[in-house]
Design a protein around this motif. Structure first.
Motif: not given
Length: 225
Positions: A11-14, A47-49, A55-57, A62-72
């Motif tokens: 989700t993304r909230r204003d 917003v989704f892209l 680029l926007d938290a 959660q967003v996963l990359w190759n099955g793994q969460p992305i640390a900051n």
């Protein structure tokens, strides 16, 4: 095989207006996927892209990359593989070649080198010669600036392109140049994928095999045109 990118209840909230711009979204982008997203202005496509590109938290999910969460700490590395291209390219002062060499000055890419042969091949796909490299970025037309911005990205061999209406402000010839570059990049490696946000339904059908719709922050569809 895990997806290249997955989202779970993203989700993304204003926060200022306290409105939900992106409803909880489950999504999967696999290798060799060509996805288009259409919808009216303000429906949440960008917003989704931008959330996918980190680029926007995201507000939640959660967003996963190759099955793994992305640390900051991994976000810069992620963005070198998952590349976002906006409608209005941002170029630095100097020539086109200065712009193409710029990414290699960044910390995450200092181990890599500018490859003139690879860039020349990309120029050819867009109908440009090496002389284009010497043009001043400030003198480029909108179409030329978008081609330069796209080549700056494609030379890095990203896994995924997130294309946010990259041809919306371009004339038909320049639009076809951009499409040709994307097609050439995609055809060179069947492990790649892209998402193309567009207002142009004809372009969306031409450039994708999976067509999604966005309406009031809800992503739906998965129709194959």
């Amino acid at each position: 095989m895990s997806a290249l990118i997955e989202t779970h209840a993203l989700t993304r909230r204003d926060e200022r207006r306290q409105t939900l711009l992106l409803q909880p979204t489950d999504f999967s982008l696999n290798r060799a996927d060509r996805v288009s997203i259409t919808g009216s202005s303000g429906s949440g496509k960008s917003v989704f892209l931008r959330a996918l590109a980190l680029l926007d938290a995201p507000t939640s999910g959660q967003v996963l990359w190759n099955g793994q969460p992305i640390a900051n700490t991994e976000i810069p590395h992620y963005r070198s593989h998952i590349s976002y291209l906006s409608q209005r390219p941002a170029l630095i002062e100097g020539t086109v070649e200065d712009n193409l060499r710029f990414p290699f000055s960044l910390k995450t890419l200092r181990q890599r080198r500018f490859d003139l042969a690879a860039v020349t091949a990309l120029l050819e796909h867009a109908g440009k010669t090496q002389e284009f490299l010497g043009k001043n970025a400030a003198d480029l037309s909108g179409g030329e600036a978008q081609v330069a911005s796209l080549i700056r990205t494609l030379q890095l061999n990203p896994e995924v392109l997130l294309l946010d209406e990259p041809t919306a402000a371009l004339d038909p010839t320049s639009s076809r140049d951009v499409e040709a570059l994307i097609n050439a990049w995609f055809a060179a490696d069947n492990a790649r994928a892209y998402i193309w946000v567009s207002h142009d339904l004809e372009q969306a059908r031409r450039m994708s095999e999976i067509h999604l719709q966005m309406s009031a922050g809800v992503l739906s569809g998965a129709a194959r045109p």
